[in-house]
Design a protein around this motif. Structure first.
Motif, PDB file in Angstrom:
ATOM      1  N   GLY A   1       0.807  -1.209   0.000  1.00 55.71           N
ATOM      2  CA  GLY A   1       0.000   0.000   0.000  1.00 55.71           C
ATOM      3  C   GLY A   1       0.842   1.262   0.000  1.00 55.71           C
ATOM      4  O   GLY A   1       0.599   2.187  -0.798  1.00 55.71           O
ATOM      5  N   GLU A   2       1.826   1.337   0.866  1.00 53.21           N
ATOM      6  CA  GLU A   2       2.674   2.531   0.949  1.00 53.21           C
ATOM      7  C   GLU A   2       3.526   2.694  -0.305  1.00 53.21           C
ATOM      8  O   GLU A   2       3.685   3.806  -0.828  1.00 53.21           O
ATOM      9  CB  GLU A   2       3.553   2.448   2.189  1.00 53.21           C
ATOM     10  N   PHE A   3       4.075   1.587  -0.816  1.00 53.64           N
ATOM     11  CA  PHE A   3       4.902   1.670  -2.018  1.00 53.64           C
ATOM     12  C   PHE A   3       4.056   2.125  -3.209  1.00 53.64           C
ATOM     13  O   PHE A   3       4.482   2.996  -3.983  1.00 53.64           O
ATOM     14  CB  PHE A   3       5.533   0.305  -2.299  1.00 53.64           C
ATOM     15  N   ALA A   4       2.871   1.542  -3.378  1.00 54.84           N
ATOM     16  CA  ALA A   4       2.011   1.905  -4.506  1.00 54.84           C
ATOM     17  C   ALA A   4       1.593   3.367  -4.425  1.00 54.84           C
ATOM     18  O   ALA A   4       1.540   4.069  -5.457  1.00 54.84           O
ATOM     19  CB  ALA A   4       0.786   0.992  -4.540  1.00 54.84           C
ATOM     20  N   THR A   5       1.316   3.845  -3.243  1.00 57.35           N
ATOM     21  CA  THR A   5       0.926   5.250  -3.077  1.00 57.35           C
ATOM     22  C   THR A   5       2.064   6.176  -3.471  1.00 57.35           C
ATOM     23  O   THR A   5       1.868   7.159  -4.206  1.00 57.35           O
ATOM     24  CB  THR A   5       0.498   5.513  -1.621  1.00 57.35           C
ATOM     25  N   ARG A   6       3.283   5.886  -2.998  1.00 56.61           N
ATOM     26  CA  ARG A   6       4.438   6.738  -3.320  1.00 56.61           C
ATOM     27  C   ARG A   6       4.752   6.714  -4.801  1.00 56.61           C
ATOM     28  O   ARG A   6       5.017   7.761  -5.414  1.00 56.61           O
ATOM     29  CB  ARG A   6       5.654   6.287  -2.510  1.00 56.61           C
TER      30      ARG A   6
END
Length: 376
Positions: free
Chosen positions: A360-365
């Motif tokens: 989730g965090e990687f995809a958002t960034r």
């Protein structure tokens, strides 16, 4: 091409077969596909047949894999057969004669509509058909490889999309550095694990390879997968994730608001068909993690195809896949940066729903970085 098919069918029937009124069905750009009406003959045939010809300069492995895939699928029970049947073939001329699936309705047209209920039913049918095919082909890899080896000396179990994915993952550190996005070890591990599923995995089954909406027709017999080029065996998680990613690409704005619901409907329908043979997928957390891992790979691969080459010339381009440019024929491929940003946004949302903070965090960034780089 039509005359060659006539000769092939006449030899098979031991009596003259005539074909008339050829209709161009488009093909993939490299292949030629036509529908032809069958004239009077002594061999019982459908009224129309489909003829597919690959060009002489095509990588021969593509034809032999497709031929082996059709032969393998022909032996499946009718309810599990994923598409048309093979009637005849000529390896020297790279010619296939197939049953005609009819006109039906394309999955693309359903996804480009406005009726959420109708689209949800179609997407569920897509997932069920994918699951039935997977369930029916578990354990059949040896039979498929025997057909492939019999087809031509030098034929192998190459997965051309798998090779592209492995190259894209190898390129990830340099590409992400240029985008200013951190590359956590956990994400690297997930991408590497997804790449391994082309050659191994707990859920190996037959796949036509490109199971996106462009290759799916709905007719009176249900969902049909129309293109077996580069078909073969791999982990089924790759297929369901590929379908989920390409499903989201084809939606109209009115349906895009329901993207998460439709993707869930697809996954649930697929799971209902395969959980009996793969009980671990009955656990929501386990299933979600595996699908997110493979969605991460497909989303990254489609992005890598759009990124500029690095200084060492290692970028994943069509010329690295094949001189004929296979990349542009895949449903996964897009030249629209908005589509790629939307894929990362959808992946982040799916990861958040599943409680997967790493993806989730990687995809958002990464989605934010691509938005800034490409769309301002």
């Amino acid at each position: 091409m039509v005359r060659a098919a006539e000769a092939l069918l006449s030899h098979r029937a031991a009596s003259p077969v005539t074909l008339a009124d050829p209709e161009d069905l488009g093909g993939s750009g490299r292949t030629v596909v036509v529908r032809a009406r069958v004239g009077a003959n002594l061999l019982s045939m459908d009224r129309t047949l489909v003829i597919k010809a690959l060009p002489a300069d095509e990588d021969p492995r593509a034809f032999h894999r497709e031929l082996a895939s059709y032969k393998y699928a022909n032996a499946l029970p009718n309810e599990s057969r994923p598409g048309p049947q093979l009637i005849a073939s000529d390896p020297e001329q790279r010619l296939l004669v197939l049953t005609d699936l009819g006109h039906g309705r394309s999955m693309e047209s359903l996804l480009s509509g406005t009726d959420v209920v109708e689209t949800s039913h179609a997407v569920s049918a897509w997932g069920q058909a994918l699951g039935r095919m997977h369930a029916a082909t578990v354990g059949g890899e040896g039979d498929y490889l025997a057909l492939l080896r019999h087809g031509a000396r030098g034929s192998d179990n190459l997965d051309i999309l798998g090779e592209a994915a492995i190259r894209a993952v190898a390129e990830a550190p340099a590409q992400l550095t240029r985008l200013g996005v951190d590359y956590p070890d956990a994400v690297c591990d997930r991408l590497s694990a997804a790449c391994a599923l082309f050659a191994d995995g707990d859920h190996r089954a037959f796949s036509p390879s490109d199971v996106g909406p462009e290759n799916i027709l709905l007719n009176d017999d249900g969902v049909q997968f129309m293109d077996y080029e580069w078909g073969g065996f791999r982990d089924a998680m790759l297929d369901v994730a590929y379908a989920v990613v390409t499903l989201g690409t084809a939606l109209t704005p009115s349906l895009a608001a329901h993207r998460g619901e439709l993707q869930t409907a697809m996954i649930d329908a697929w799971r209902s068909e395969v959980v009996g043979i793969w009980p671990s997928l009955g656990h929501d957390r386990e299933c979600s993690r595996k699908i997110l891992t493979t969605r991460l790979l497909w989303t990254w691969l489609s992005t890598a195809w759009m990124l500029p080459p690095d200084d060492d010339g290692l970028a994943v381009e069509a010329t690295h896949i094949s001189p004929a440019g296979y990349v542009h024929d895949w449903a996964l491929h897009t030249n629209d940066p908005r589509v790629l940003v939307a894929r990362w946004t959808a992946l982040a949302a799916a990861a958040d729903r599943a409680g997967d903070a790493v993806i989730g965090e990687f995809a958002t960034r990464l989605g934010a970085a691509l938005q800034h780089t490409w769309l301002g």
